[in-house]
Design an enzyme around this catalytic site. Sequence first.
Site, PDB file in Angstrom:
ATOM      1  N   GLY A  97     -52.109  21.235  33.980  1.00 54.55           N
ATOM      2  CA  GLY A  97     -52.086  21.721  35.229  1.00 54.55           C
ATOM      3  C   GLY A  97     -52.427  20.867  36.340  1.00 54.55           C
ATOM      4  O   GLY A  97     -53.024  20.242  35.494  1.00 54.55           O
TER       5      GLY A  97
ATOM      6  N   HIS B 182     -55.212  28.750  38.658  1.00 58.27           N
ATOM      7  CA  HIS B 182     -56.012  27.686  39.163  1.00 58.27           C
ATOM      8  C   HIS B 182     -55.653  26.700  39.561  1.00 58.27           C
ATOM      9  O   HIS B 182     -56.462  26.060  40.651  1.00 58.27           O
ATOM     10  CB  HIS B 182     -56.389  27.269  37.039  1.00 58.27           C
ATOM     11  CG  HIS B 182     -57.543  25.758  37.591  1.00 58.27           C
ATOM     12  ND1 HIS B 182     -58.145  25.699  36.980  1.00 58.27           N
ATOM     13  CD2 HIS B 182     -57.316  24.756  38.008  1.00 58.27           C
ATOM     14  CE1 HIS B 182     -59.012  24.211  37.085  1.00 58.27           C
ATOM     15  NE2 HIS B 182     -58.415  23.479  37.202  1.00 58.27           N
ATOM     16  N   GLU B 183     -54.606  26.694  40.043  1.00 60.07           N
ATOM     17  CA  GLU B 183     -53.999  25.138  40.661  1.00 60.07           C
ATOM     18  C   GLU B 183     -53.628  25.384  42.425  1.00 60.07           C
ATOM     19  O   GLU B 183     -53.563  24.173  42.727  1.00 60.07           O
ATOM     20  CB  GLU B 183     -52.298  24.433  40.117  1.00 60.07           C
ATOM     21  CG  GLU B 183     -52.385  24.086  38.490  1.00 60.07           C
ATOM     22  CD  GLU B 183     -53.578  22.744  37.946  1.00 60.07           C
ATOM     23  OE1 GLU B 183     -54.082  22.465  39.642  1.00 60.07           O
ATOM     24  OE2 GLU B 183     -53.865  22.810  37.526  1.00 60.07           O
TER      25      GLU B 183
ATOM     26  N   GLN C  99     -55.717  16.718  44.064  1.00 60.90           N
ATOM     27  CA  GLN C  99     -56.394  16.061  42.629  1.00 60.90           C
ATOM     28  C   GLN C  99     -56.540  14.855  42.619  1.00 60.90           C
ATOM     29  O   GLN C  99     -57.071  13.547  42.377  1.00 60.90           O
ATOM     30  CB  GLN C  99     -56.505  16.842  41.213  1.00 60.90           C
ATOM     31  CG  GLN C  99     -56.701  17.716  41.166  1.00 60.90           C
ATOM     32  CD  GLN C  99     -56.780  18.587  40.086  1.00 60.90           C
ATOM     33  OE1 GLN C  99     -55.730  19.422  40.072  1.00 60.90           O
ATOM     34  NE2 GLN C  99     -57.425  18.422  38.980  1.00 60.90           N
TER      35      GLN C  99
ATOM     36  N   CYS D 177     -61.255  21.705  33.480  1.00 65.70           N
ATOM     37  CA  CYS D 177     -61.050  21.273  35.388  1.00 65.70           C
ATOM     38  C   CYS D 177     -60.544  19.435  34.828  1.00 65.70           C
ATOM     39  O   CYS D 177     -61.452  18.875  34.672  1.00 65.70           O
ATOM     40  CB  CYS D 177     -61.190  21.679  36.518  1.00 65.70           C
ATOM     41  SG  CYS D 177     -60.092  21.524  38.068  1.00 65.70           S
ATOM     42  N   LEU D 178     -59.394  19.280  34.834  1.00 66.80           N
ATOM     43  CA  LEU D 178     -58.869  17.508  34.893  1.00 66.80           C
ATOM     44  C   LEU D 178     -60.233  17.255  35.703  1.00 66.80           C
ATOM     45  O   LEU D 178     -60.444  16.130  35.531  1.00 66.80           O
ATOM     46  CB  LEU D 178     -57.843  17.366  35.069  1.00 66.80           C
ATOM     47  CG  LEU D 178     -56.660  17.539  33.549  1.00 66.80           C
ATOM     48  CD1 LEU D 178     -55.592  16.945  34.350  1.00 66.80           C
ATOM     49  CD2 LEU D 178     -57.383  16.821  32.258  1.00 66.80           C
TER      50      LEU D 178
ATOM     51  N   HIS E 149     -56.518  24.725  43.830  1.00 63.73           N
ATOM     52  CA  HIS E 149     -56.676  23.869  44.591  1.00 63.73           C
ATOM     53  C   HIS E 149     -56.313  23.585  45.402  1.00 63.73           C
ATOM     54  O   HIS E 149     -56.781  22.597  46.738  1.00 63.73           O
ATOM     55  CB  HIS E 149     -56.247  22.525  43.225  1.00 63.73           C
ATOM     56  CG  HIS E 149     -57.361  22.176  42.462  1.00 63.73           C
ATOM     57  ND1 HIS E 149     -58.438  21.823  42.227  1.00 63.73           N
ATOM     58  CD2 HIS E 149     -57.335  22.256  41.055  1.00 63.73           C
ATOM     59  CE1 HIS E 149     -58.983  21.224  41.360  1.00 63.73           C
ATOM     60  NE2 HIS E 149     -58.179  21.916  40.289  1.00 63.73           N
TER      61      HIS E 149
END
Length: 155
Positions: free
Chosen positions: A46, A130-131, A51, A88-89, A134
Amino acid sequence: MAIHNILTLGDHILREKSQPVKKITPNILKLLDNLADTMYDAPGVGLAAPQIGVLKRVIVVDVGEGLIELINPEIIDKKGRTVEPEGCLSVPGALGEVPRSQFVTVKGLDRHGQEKEINAEGLLARALQHEIDHLDGIVFVDKVVRWLENKPEEL
């Protein structure tokens, strides 16, 4: 389509609230494409627009069942609770246990402006939550109840 650098913990943009998309323009379509390319290249499951430095309410998710693109996503229902490992990226190498709802219903617009409603459980439910976090300036590290690997020094 392009691959973008993914912002990492400490960048102030990750802590800002994203703005709703008022109109689906060619730039929003390009953003969806760029998010997907960047997510797959990373690789991740995701990615949210903040991000890559864009404060718009746009996310992409693919947990192995195909690409989901959502504009202005919101959680309209949630049930249950589970605590699972999450990464997380934007926090490379870190892994922590995070409580999330086990089941969620998310609505948003697809790239054609059509409203979509997704009933999700398991990894898909976790990725969507999660997304969407953000988009509100929340990073998974804010919700970790136990660190498993590489707690970020910034905390």
